[in-house]
Design a protein around this motif. Structure first.
Motif, mmCIF file in Angstrom:
data_model
loop_
_atom_site.group_PDB
_atom_site.id
_atom_site.type_symbol
_atom_site.label_atom_id
_atom_site.label_comp_id
_atom_site.label_asym_id
_atom_site.label_seq_id
_atom_site.Cartn_x
_atom_site.Cartn_y
_atom_site.Cartn_z
ATOM 1 N N ASP A 2 -17.270 0.492 -29.457
ATOM 2 C CA ASP A 2 -16.401 0.078 -28.371
ATOM 3 C C ASP A 2 -15.801 -1.291 -28.620
ATOM 4 O O ASP A 2 -14.629 -1.520 -28.359
ATOM 5 N N ALA A 5 -13.037 -1.016 -31.127
ATOM 6 C CA ALA A 5 -11.840 -0.433 -30.516
ATOM 7 C C ALA A 5 -11.111 -1.476 -29.675
ATOM 8 O O ALA A 5 -9.889 -1.556 -29.688
ATOM 9 N N GLU A 8 -9.348 -3.812 -32.060
ATOM 10 C CA GLU A 8 -8.184 -3.141 -32.648
ATOM 11 C C GLU A 8 -7.046 -3.072 -31.647
ATOM 12 O O GLU A 8 -5.886 -3.287 -31.986
ATOM 13 N N PHE A 9 -7.382 -2.775 -30.385
ATOM 14 C CA PHE A 9 -6.348 -2.690 -29.359
ATOM 15 C C PHE A 9 -5.647 -4.031 -29.199
ATOM 16 O O PHE A 9 -4.432 -4.112 -29.186
ATOM 17 N N SER A 74 -8.978 9.913 -26.745
ATOM 18 C CA SER A 74 -8.258 9.716 -28.004
ATOM 19 C C SER A 74 -8.462 10.997 -28.791
ATOM 20 O O SER A 74 -9.596 11.401 -29.028
ATOM 21 N N LEU A 162 -5.459 3.752 -27.156
ATOM 22 C CA LEU A 162 -6.250 4.979 -27.300
ATOM 23 C C LEU A 162 -5.649 5.888 -28.376
ATOM 24 O O LEU A 162 -6.379 6.519 -29.144
ATOM 25 N N ARG A 164 -3.849 4.864 -31.001
ATOM 26 C CA ARG A 164 -4.099 4.215 -32.295
ATOM 27 C C ARG A 164 -5.537 4.427 -32.774
ATOM 28 O O ARG A 164 -5.802 4.475 -33.959
ATOM 29 N N LYS A 165 -6.435 4.516 -31.810
ATOM 30 C CA LYS A 165 -7.848 4.731 -32.143
ATOM 31 C C LYS A 165 -8.028 6.011 -32.952
ATOM 32 O O LYS A 165 -8.899 6.099 -33.809
ATOM 33 N N THR A 166 -7.170 7.005 -32.713
ATOM 34 C CA THR A 166 -7.297 8.291 -33.403
ATOM 35 C C THR A 166 -7.040 8.172 -34.900
ATOM 36 O O THR A 166 -7.446 9.039 -35.664
ATOM 37 N N SER A 168 -8.410 6.293 -36.876
ATOM 38 C CA SER A 168 -9.647 5.968 -37.588
ATOM 39 C C SER A 168 -10.813 6.875 -37.200
ATOM 40 O O SER A 168 -11.956 6.585 -37.517
ATOM 41 N N CYS A 175 -13.924 8.524 -23.917
ATOM 42 C CA CYS A 175 -14.673 7.325 -23.538
ATOM 43 C C CYS A 175 -15.255 7.506 -22.139
ATOM 44 O O CYS A 175 -14.549 7.921 -21.232
#
Length: 199
Positions: A2, A5, A8-9, A74, A162, A164-166, A168, A175
């Motif tokens: 978390d 993430a 990264e966000f 995501s 969310l 963009r999380k996909t 990786s 969530c």
């Protein structure tokens, strides 16, 4: 996971990097996320596409009138273009909303082309996403009330993060509502945290 993430966000938000070339950007202005009326839910959708590494994915978040997240996900998903991905994100979110039993819905996306195609029943969308637009229109009939609105990219930050999380992950990530960093972001938006858009 978390915390990564969250970082990264914020890195993506700070860089001003667009999720897709299909996104809408407003001129410089101060913008707020606007909560839906009591009894309604709002869903923000986005798609992320990294052509170099051939990874694509979707992100969406549902919030109630207080700005509290009800559901978010995501989802890695294959699509051929940014616009097609944006349409798929809306369709996937609507399927989730129908399953959840919500009847009054506001949908927001930063893709002007897709929102325009949804609104204009006489317009024939491009072949690559015409079936998806038809699905969205059909799913819309399940709601007592629904609206589709194009918003500036800066007002779509959480769903962008969310999506963009996909890039990786290998499978859908749903969530929990107790995810602290996501709760904090939603609360900040609901309390009137502003975004300055510079284009």
């Amino acid at each position: 996971m978390d915390e990564r993430a969250f970082l990264e966000f914020h890195a993506a938000s700070a860089s001003g990097h667009a999720t897709t070339s299909a996104s809408y950007s407003a001129p410089a202005a101060t913008l707020n996320w606007i909560s839906p009326p009591v009894g309604y839910h709002k869903v923000n959708c986005d798609a992320a596409l990294e052509i170099e590494v051939q990874k694509e994915g979707l992100g969406f978040i549902f919030r109630d009138h207080r700005g509290y997240q009800v559901r978010q996900a995501s989802t890695p998903h294959h699509f051929r273009s940014a616009v097609q991905g944006e349409a798929i994100a809306i369709r996937c979110a609507l399927i989730e909303v129908v399953a959840a039993g919500f009847t009054k819905l506001q949908v927001e996306s930063d893709c002007k082309e897709v929102i325009g195609c949804i609104h204009d029943q006489n317009q024939h969308p491009p072949y690559e996403f015409s079936t998806i637009i038809s699905d969205i229109r059909r799913l819309s009939s399940f709601f007592a009330f629904n609206s589709f609105q194009c918003i500036p990219r800066a007002m779509n930050g959480i769903s962008d993060g969310l999506a963009r999380k996909t890039l990786s992950i290998m499978c859908m990530t749903d969530c929990p509502n107790s995810t602290l960093w996501l709760h904090d972001l939603c609360e900040s938006e609901a309390l009137g945290c502003t975004y300055t858009v510079l284009q």
